[in-house]
Design a protein around this motif. Structure first.
Motif, PDB file in Angstrom:
ATOM      1  N   TRP A  68      -4.683 -19.534  -5.456  1.00 12.27           N
ATOM      2  CA  TRP A  68      -3.485 -18.703  -5.604  1.00 12.27           C
ATOM      3  C   TRP A  68      -3.544 -17.920  -6.918  1.00 12.27           C
ATOM      4  O   TRP A  68      -3.868 -18.478  -7.959  1.00 12.27           O
ATOM      5  CB  TRP A  68      -2.223 -19.559  -5.635  1.00 12.27           C
ATOM      6  CG  TRP A  68      -1.756 -20.014  -4.291  1.00 12.27           C
ATOM      7  CD1 TRP A  68      -1.914 -21.248  -3.735  1.00 12.27           C
ATOM      8  CD2 TRP A  68      -1.025 -19.229  -3.333  1.00 12.27           C
ATOM      9  NE1 TRP A  68      -1.335 -21.287  -2.490  1.00 12.27           N
ATOM     10  CE2 TRP A  68      -0.775 -20.065  -2.220  1.00 12.27           C
ATOM     11  CE3 TRP A  68      -0.564 -17.906  -3.310  1.00 12.27           C
ATOM     12  CZ2 TRP A  68      -0.084 -19.613  -1.093  1.00 12.27           C
ATOM     13  CZ3 TRP A  68       0.125 -17.465  -2.196  1.00 12.27           C
ATOM     14  CH2 TRP A  68       0.353 -18.309  -1.101  1.00 12.27           C
ATOM     15  N   THR A  91       5.223 -10.505  -5.679  1.00 14.99           N
ATOM     16  CA  THR A  91       4.145 -10.604  -4.696  1.00 14.99           C
ATOM     17  C   THR A  91       3.070 -11.546  -5.223  1.00 14.99           C
ATOM     18  O   THR A  91       2.535 -11.334  -6.312  1.00 14.99           O
ATOM     19  CB  THR A  91       3.537  -9.223  -4.403  1.00 14.99           C
ATOM     20  OG1 THR A  91       4.551  -8.350  -3.892  1.00 14.99           O
ATOM     21  CG2 THR A  91       2.417  -9.335  -3.374  1.00 14.99           C
ATOM     22  N   THR A  93      -0.618 -13.732  -4.323  1.00 15.36           N
ATOM     23  CA  THR A  93      -1.837 -13.489  -3.545  1.00 15.36           C
ATOM     24  C   THR A  93      -2.656 -14.760  -3.385  1.00 15.36           C
ATOM     25  O   THR A  93      -2.898 -15.476  -4.366  1.00 15.36           O
ATOM     26  CB  THR A  93      -2.703 -12.423  -4.231  1.00 15.36           C
ATOM     27  OG1 THR A  93      -1.932 -11.233  -4.424  1.00 15.36           O
ATOM     28  CG2 THR A  93      -3.927 -12.084  -3.398  1.00 15.36           C
ATOM     29  N   THR A 104      -8.127 -11.816   1.416  1.00 11.94           N
ATOM     30  CA  THR A 104      -6.943 -11.939   0.560  1.00 11.94           C
ATOM     31  C   THR A 104      -5.717 -11.684   1.422  1.00 11.94           C
ATOM     32  O   THR A 104      -5.745 -10.869   2.349  1.00 11.94           O
ATOM     33  CB  THR A 104      -6.961 -10.943  -0.614  1.00 11.94           C
ATOM     34  OG1 THR A 104      -7.000  -9.606  -0.108  1.00 11.94           O
ATOM     35  CG2 THR A 104      -8.165 -11.183  -1.519  1.00 11.94           C
ATOM     36  N   THR A 106      -1.186 -11.725   0.990  1.00 10.68           N
ATOM     37  CA  THR A 106      -0.075 -11.805   0.039  1.00 10.68           C
ATOM     38  C   THR A 106       1.195 -12.291   0.716  1.00 10.68           C
ATOM     39  O   THR A 106       1.339 -12.220   1.945  1.00 10.68           O
ATOM     40  CB  THR A 106       0.199 -10.437  -0.607  1.00 10.68           C
ATOM     41  OG1 THR A 106       0.582  -9.497   0.417  1.00 10.68           O
ATOM     42  CG2 THR A 106      -1.039  -9.922  -1.325  1.00 10.68           C
ATOM     43  N   ASP A 108       5.562 -12.159  -0.265  1.00 11.33           N
ATOM     44  CA  ASP A 108       6.623 -11.685  -1.154  1.00 11.33           C
ATOM     45  C   ASP A 108       7.736 -12.722  -1.247  1.00 11.33           C
ATOM     46  O   ASP A 108       8.093 -13.363  -0.251  1.00 11.33           O
ATOM     47  CB  ASP A 108       7.215 -10.372  -0.641  1.00 11.33           C
ATOM     48  CG  ASP A 108       6.251  -9.209  -0.765  1.00 11.33           C
ATOM     49  OD1 ASP A 108       5.311  -9.298  -1.567  1.00 11.33           O
ATOM     50  OD2 ASP A 108       6.415  -8.213  -0.026  1.00 11.33           O
TER      51      ASP A 108
END
Length: 267
Positions: A68, A91, A93, A104, A106, A108
């Motif tokens: 992370w 955000t 990732t 990758t 993401t 929010d």
């Protein structure tokens, strides 16, 4: 004699056969395969309170490994819990491997309230009113005054930050922005604003405060006194001291091949 010749011929043919088998390449049939696709990777964010700033991030898909990036640092695990200092939409990732390829993804998180206390370093840097922020100036000057607030130090030794090989600002040669200021705030982001002087046009950037490793990174702007070759082109500084009334930064090896020390106070 004929029988002996036949035996020798058969032995020679058998030897050639064995040698040819030994020369054939061995195929590796263990191919990496994806355990899922990116869409199948499940990222979960849990807040301790609705809209609160204590957050747990979890990569919940089996067979996927990675780390992370939660903006304050990296966690090399599937799960990480932290207190986030910035209200608004954040955000985060996750970078990992599906088995045969990297990816990758993401997630929010909406943060509406800072209901979990931050580490004290955040309040010392930006004040208790985190959205309003705090302005810092040199702890001396702006003219040479004999004090130590911007000076050459031994390289590669944060423990030697107080040693002044050359007291540049105090003796003769303060930086061009000695009368400037810089502001840190958390108003919708980790904002950094640089002023080269009292009436100068502001230069906006952002910052990363790494409490665990005691570093401060400035992006897209300069701290005061970062003129070449004194500052760090990467914008990364070691925090020697950060209190409500003082901030001491050190760079281990600047463009001039030495260390350098900055001492600031609140405006």
């Amino acid at each position: 004699m004929k029988n002996n010749g036949l035996i020798i011929l058969r032995s020679f043919i058998a030897t050639l056969f064995l040698v040819s088998l030994g020369c054939e390449p061995i195929e590796d049939r263990d191919y990496l395969e994806n355990t899922t696709d990116v869409a199948g990777v499940q990222l979960v964010a849990t807040q301790s309170t609705a809209g609160g700033n204590k957050i747990e991030l979890n990569m919940a898909s089996p067979g996927v490994t990675g780390y992370w990036d939660y903006n304050l640092g990296r966690a090399y695990s599937d799960k990480v819990e932290f207190v986030y200092p910035i209200p608004g939409t954040a955000t985060f990732t996750f970078t990992g491997t599906l088995g045969a390829e990297f990816f990758t993804k993401t997630i929010d998180v909406q943060i509406d309230q800072l209901d979990s206390a931050l580490d004290q370093d955040w309040y010392d840097l930006v004040s208790d009113n985190t959205s309003e922020g705090k302005t810092w100036v040199f702890n001396g000057g702006p003219s040479p005054d004999g004090g130590r607030w911007w000076y050459m130090s031994p390289p590669n030794d944060p423990g030697a930050w107080a040693t002044a090989w050359w007291n540049a600002a105090g003796d003769c040669c303060p930086p061009a922005d000695a009368a400037g200021s810089m502001k840190f705030d958390l108003d919708g982001g980790a904002n950094f604003t640089y002023y080269s002087g009292p009436d100068a046009t502001p230069q906006s950037g952002n910052f990363v405060l790494d409490v665990a490793n005691q570093t401060l990174k400035i992006n897209n702007a300069n701290i005061l006194g970062a003129e070449e070759p004194r500052g760090n082109p990467d914008g990364l500084y070691t925090i020697i001291s950060l209190t409500e009334d003082e901030m001491v930064l050190y760079v281990a090896n600047n463009g001039g091949g030495t260390g350098w020390t900055w001492i600031f106070r609140p405006e």
